[in-house]
Design an enzyme around this catalytic site. Structure first.
Site, short mmCIF file in Angstrom:
data_model
loop_
_atom_site.label_atom_id
_atom_site.label_comp_id
_atom_site.label_asym_id
_atom_site.label_seq_id
_atom_site.Cartn_x
_atom_site.Cartn_y
_atom_site.Cartn_z
N GLY A 234 0.82 -1.20 0.00
CA GLY A 234 0.00 0.00 0.00
C GLY A 234 0.85 1.25 0.00
O GLY A 234 1.84 1.36 -0.74
N GLY A 237 4.76 1.32 0.13
CA GLY A 237 5.62 0.93 -0.98
C GLY A 237 5.60 -0.56 -1.24
O GLY A 237 4.54 -1.19 -1.27
N GLY A 263 -2.15 -2.54 -7.85
CA GLY A 263 -1.31 -3.73 -7.77
C GLY A 263 -0.99 -4.31 -9.14
O GLY A 263 0.13 -4.75 -9.40
N ASP A 264 -1.98 -4.29 -10.03
CA ASP A 264 -1.76 -4.79 -11.40
C ASP A 264 -0.76 -3.89 -12.13
O ASP A 264 0.09 -4.38 -12.88
CB ASP A 264 -3.08 -4.82 -12.17
CG ASP A 264 -4.17 -5.57 -11.43
OD1 ASP A 264 -3.85 -6.56 -10.74
OD2 ASP A 264 -5.35 -5.17 -11.53
#
Length: 320
Positions: A234, A237, A263-264
């Protein structure tokens, strides 16, 4: 070339609110957008926007709005004909960046559908640098399917990345090292699922300047056969762990607008740097830059190279 598998694709609809979400209240949307979604498709969108070839493998049919949109956007894809249209996932974003998601379960895929997806994926993997197995599994798929695919793809020249959660992730890990991918990309919750360490503590310790706990958790997965673990944390980092060391990257300051696809995008940033021949520190730098850029964009918008600033990401070595 980067090949992605999205076995449970979606149309991602995002509604942006002008105020904090309240249960039972009437809200008026500031904006609403729809984009083709599913974690693998998101990776393909980011990779394609960077000018690198990507092929998205997915179930669908020629009348499915999802496939029509992919064609309109110029996203190269190969589909397996199935009945029904892709599910719709709803995301609600608040002004402070808080994101609420409501995901449909998706279409039922039978054994024949899964077998055809396996064939298409195997054919595409024969000329790929990376194959990404990403997202939830559709109804009908065995929980061990990702583990089975990693074993199947071990015979291909491609490297394999996996980004999943819950049952499919635990089933993958249960068969390490035979099912261990080259790259595993958990977030804090998923790293906690695999190691038993509290997810909040993983993020909290990293946010307070000590990412050692997350690095040690990732190292247990490397010890079990995974080549590289990219654990996103998150706003704290991410950490990158290999058998040669571990590194932490701190993102640049941003104003978060939506975490959808962050995230992707991090995974896509890592892969783009890797196929450019960059080392682990630079791959981590690009992963964080892409993830931060995604979080700073509204709704389901995904970053291009022009949205990222890898030089603003601070990298420190944890152990080597």
């Amino acid at each position: 070339m980067i090949v992605t598998l999205t076995a449970n694709p979606s149309i991602d609809r995002t509604v942006a609110l002008t105020e904090a979400l309240q249960r039972g209240a009437l809200h008026r949307a500031q904006a609403a957008t729809s984009h083709p979604g599913g974690k693998g498709i998101n990776v393909s969108r980011v990779v394609s926007a960077a000018g690198v070839r990507s092929v998205a493998v997915l179930p669908g049919n020629l009348e499915d709005p999802l496939l029509l949109t992919l064609t309109e956007l110029g996203i190269e894809h190969r589909h397996v004909d199935v009945a029904g249209h892709a599910r719709t996932n709803l995301t609600i974003t608040e002004p402070d960046g808080t994101t609420t998601k409501i995901n449909e379960s998706g279409n039922l895929l039978g054994a024949a559908d899964l077998a055809r997806l396996e064939r298409v994926l195997s054919e595409a993997a024969a000329t790929a640098h990376w194959v990404v197995l990403s997202g939830s599994l559709p109804p009908g798929a065995p929980v061990t399917w990702y583990a089975d695919l990693v074993v199947m793809l071990a015979l291909s020249p491609a490297r394999i990345a996996v980004d999943s959660s819950d049952g499919p992730l635990r089933a993958l890990a249960a068969r390490f090292p035979i099912s261990a991918p080259h790259l595993l990309k958990p977030n804090a919750d998923e790293l906690a699922q695999l190691t038993g360490i509290d997810a909040d503590e993983l993020e909290r310790s990293a946010a307070h300047g000590d990412p050692t706990l997350a690095a040690k958790a990732g190292r247990t997965l490397v010890d079990r056969g995974v080549d590289t673990v990219l654990a996103t944390l998150g706003s704290a980092g991410a950490v990158l762990i290999t058998s040669n060391g571990a590194w932490h990257g701190a993102p640049p300051p941003i104003t978060p607008r939506s975490t959808v696809g962050a995230g992707d995008s991090s995974l896509a940033g890592y892969l783009l740097a890797h196929i450019d021949g960059d080392g682990p520190e630079e791959c981590l730098r690009h992963a964080i830059a892409y993830g931060a850029a995604a979080a700073a964009l509204p709704g389901t918008a995904l970053p291009t190279r022009h949205d990222t600033d890898p030089a603003s990401v601070s990298i420190t070595q944890i152990f080597g």
